[in-house]
Design an enzyme around this catalytic site. Structure first.
Site, PDB file in Angstrom:
ATOM      1  CG  ASP A 157      36.009  17.377  39.426  1.00 51.36           C
ATOM      2  OD1 ASP A 157      37.208  17.508  39.107  1.00 51.36           O
ATOM      3  OD2 ASP A 157      35.393  18.200  40.136  1.00 51.36           O
ATOM      4  CG  ASN A 196      40.922  12.727  36.167  1.00 54.02           C
ATOM      5  OD1 ASN A 196      40.084  11.969  36.649  1.00 54.02           O
ATOM      6  ND2 ASN A 196      40.951  13.053  34.882  1.00 54.02           N
ATOM      7  NE  ARG A 243      39.609  16.919  43.828  1.00 51.78           N
ATOM      8  CZ  ARG A 243      38.290  17.020  43.741  1.00 51.78           C
ATOM      9  NH1 ARG A 243      37.546  16.873  44.822  1.00 51.78           N
ATOM     10  NH2 ARG A 243      37.718  17.226  42.573  1.00 51.78           N
ATOM     11  CD1 TRP A 244      41.970   7.862  42.197  1.00 51.95           C
ATOM     12  CD2 TRP A 244      43.800   7.989  40.918  1.00 51.95           C
ATOM     13  NE1 TRP A 244      42.369   6.579  41.891  1.00 51.95           N
ATOM     14  CE2 TRP A 244      43.487   6.631  41.113  1.00 51.95           C
ATOM     15  CE3 TRP A 244      44.916   8.314  40.153  1.00 51.95           C
ATOM     16  CZ2 TRP A 244      44.244   5.595  40.559  1.00 51.95           C
ATOM     17  CZ3 TRP A 244      45.685   7.289  39.605  1.00 51.95           C
ATOM     18  CH2 TRP A 244      45.336   5.948  39.812  1.00 51.95           C
ATOM     19  CB  SER A 287      35.542  23.511  31.246  1.00 51.48           C
ATOM     20  OG  SER A 287      36.588  24.040  32.032  1.00 51.48           O
ATOM     21  CG  ASN A 344      39.277  22.368  32.512  1.00 47.25           C
ATOM     22  OD1 ASN A 344      38.526  21.461  32.164  1.00 47.25           O
ATOM     23  ND2 ASN A 344      39.384  22.713  33.796  1.00 47.25           N
ATOM     24  CD1 TRP A 345      40.184  26.710  26.607  1.00 46.44           C
ATOM     25  CD2 TRP A 345      42.145  25.744  26.141  1.00 46.44           C
ATOM     26  NE1 TRP A 345      40.004  25.891  25.514  1.00 46.44           N
ATOM     27  CE2 TRP A 345      41.189  25.295  25.203  1.00 46.44           C
ATOM     28  CE3 TRP A 345      43.457  25.259  26.036  1.00 46.44           C
ATOM     29  CZ2 TRP A 345      41.488  24.384  24.181  1.00 46.44           C
ATOM     30  CZ3 TRP A 345      43.761  24.364  25.018  1.00 46.44           C
ATOM     31  CH2 TRP A 345      42.792  23.935  24.115  1.00 46.44           C
ATOM     32  CB  ILE A 395      26.220  23.191  36.945  1.00 41.84           C
ATOM     33  CG1 ILE A 395      25.007  22.802  37.789  1.00 41.84           C
ATOM     34  CG2 ILE A 395      25.960  22.818  35.492  1.00 41.84           C
ATOM     35  CD1 ILE A 395      23.684  23.295  37.234  1.00 41.84           C
ATOM     36  CB  SER A 396      31.816  23.247  36.618  1.00 38.41           C
ATOM     37  OG  SER A 396      32.100  23.101  37.979  1.00 38.41           O
TER      38      SER A 396
HETATM   39  C1  IPE Z   1      38.964  16.222  35.957  1.00 37.60           C
HETATM   40  O1  IPE Z   1      39.870  16.092  36.994  1.00 37.60           O
HETATM   41  C2  IPE Z   1      39.618  16.234  34.596  1.00 37.60           C
HETATM   42  C3  IPE Z   1      39.661  17.538  33.915  1.00 37.60           C
HETATM   43  C4  IPE Z   1      39.052  18.635  34.281  1.00 37.60           C
HETATM   44  C5  IPE Z   1      40.474  17.626  32.694  1.00 37.60           C
HETATM   45  P1  IPE Z   1      40.577  17.350  37.664  1.00 37.60           P
HETATM   46  O2  IPE Z   1      41.825  17.618  36.916  1.00 37.60           O
HETATM   47  O3  IPE Z   1      39.616  18.489  37.751  1.00 37.60           O
HETATM   48  O4  IPE Z   1      40.925  16.796  39.105  1.00 37.60           O
HETATM   49  P2  IPE Z   1      40.859  17.567  40.509  1.00 37.60           P
HETATM   50  O5  IPE Z   1      39.517  18.241  40.613  1.00 37.60           O
HETATM   51  O6  IPE Z   1      41.980  18.554  40.531  1.00 37.60           O
HETATM   52  O7  IPE Z   1      41.022  16.486  41.525  1.00 37.60           O
HETATM   53 MG    MG Z   2      38.380  19.230  39.203  1.00 40.17          MG
END
Ligand code: IPE
Ligand code: MG
Length: 229
Positions: free
Chosen positions: A2, A4, A6-7, A47, A50-51, A177-178
């Site tokens: 998790d 990516n 925000r980075w 997940s 995530n869709w 845990i998501s």
């Molecule tokens: C994790 O990073 C990667 C995936 C869920 C595909 P995020 O995309 O959830 O990054 P944040 O949580 O928005 O920073």
């Molecule tokens: Mg995330």
């Protein structure tokens, strides 16, 4: 994995830039785990929920996945790592599924470590399907409801052939845990770090494992029972 998005945001870039950089972490942690003798590594890559992200991001992630699998199969072979997935493969775009199935087939004889990608995965999805499958076996008379036990449930989940995790690491400071391995994590040790996934390196993995080594896993027993073996 998790953090990516925000980075990337921290650097004023699009979220996908973070996903692209996350691939380097996947590479390094996969190799790091194999070197340490870890037998199973499961990465929660995408997940069911995530869709619901913007279509642009979902498409970019799928493209990245296809490209990465294609590029990394050679490295998996070199490192004797077997690839598998858990999740609803049917939801993935055709090219993505084809690429995955080819890589799974190519690496199927490798036995140093199994890398399991959780893709279009959620634990509730898995449990719902397992319940349906058990119900069908009961209906057909193959299974007596009285004989349903933990093992039958464990074996019916898509993770059935794999041991339950010893350690669950979540990056980026989120403490959730998501919908990940809800059943399988029953007695896993949890480790949370603020490090964002694209920054997660071998040293962070080692730190998590050192922390894990300090834990006493009692599985419901007392400390005295555990230390007396
Ligand atoms: C994790 O990073 C990667 C995936 C869920 C595909 P995020 O995309 O959830 O990054 P944040 O949580 O928005 O920073
Ligand atoms: Mg995330």
């Amino acid at each position: 994995m998790d953090g990516n998005g925000r980075w990337a945001k921290q650097q004023g870039k699009y979220r996908i830039f973070g996903h692209q950089h996350g691939v380097q972490s996947v590479r390094e942690i996969t190799e790091g785990c194999a070197e340490l003798g870890v037998e199973y590594l499961t990465l929660y890559a995408f997940s069911t929920e995530n869709w619901n992200r913007p279509k642009l991001e979902v498409n970019a992630l799928m493209t990245l996945l296809v490209k990465t699998i294609r590029k990394e199969t050679k490295t998996l072979m070199k490192n004797n790592i077997r690839l598998d997935t858990i999740g609803d493969r049917d939801q993935l775009p055709d090219d993505c599924r084809a690429e995955l199935e080819e890589a799974i087939e190519t690496t199927s004889g490798n036995n140093r470590m199994t890398l399991i990608l959780a893709l279009s995965y959620s634990s509730k999805w898995d449990i719902v399907n397992a319940v349906k499958s058990i119900a069908r076996r009961v209906k057909s008379g193959e299974l007596d409801p009285e004989n349903i036990d933990e093992h039958i449930i464990s074996n019916t989940l898509t993770t059935g052939k794999y041991p339950h995790p010893d350690l669950m690491i979540r990056t980026s400071g989120e403490h959730r845990i998501s919908n990940f391995l809800l059943w399988e994590l029953a007695y896993s040790e949890f480790y949370f770090t603020n490090v964002l996934w694209p920054d997660f390196r071998r040293e962070h993995l080692y730190e998590a494992i050192r922390e894990y080594q300090k834990r006493e896993r009692r599985f419901g027993k007392t400390s005295e029972q555990v230390s007396n073996g």
